[in-house]
Enzyme design. Sequence first.
Site: not given
Length: 159
Positions: A15, A19, A41-44, A71-72, A77, A97, A104, A107, A113
């Site tokens: 998150h 990051k 995921t995208g930005t990460t 991106s999440g 996600d 976080d 989201h 998600d 889960r």
Amino acid sequence: MRKMLAKKRIALVAHDNCKKDMIQWVEKNSESIIGHDLTCTGTTGRMIEDALRHKYGDEAIDKVSISRLKSGPLGGDQQLGSMIAEGKIDVLIFFWDSMHAQPHDVDVKALLRIAAVYNIPTAQNRSTADFIVTSPILSKDYTPKVYDYSSYISRNIDL
């Protein structure tokens, strides 16, 4: 039976408020994870690519396998959850976080889960990620326990 090969498929997610911690963790543990397939995921993913490029240079980064999803909050996600269900992810490192609600959150909960349902080693903080990445099992073939959900799948539903 599901078998994890010595070259793991590792998902890295963080998150926004986490990051910086993820990038520091990747830089610290780059030699341990660089030989594995990374999905982010995208930005990460973009930030991890930049950090590894800064550390190793353009030529070395080309040898690292990093796949970037959306991106999440834009579906990343859920893409990752689908990959876990399809047996395409072996390890999930997710610095989320816990102090701020995310748009989201449902998600995020679904991703955690599904990782539990499929018995995927999951780190939700830096300490647990350190334990996973330093485990001798990380670079060996491993067969995790696969839970039998056949009674759930074949249950009768009254209509």
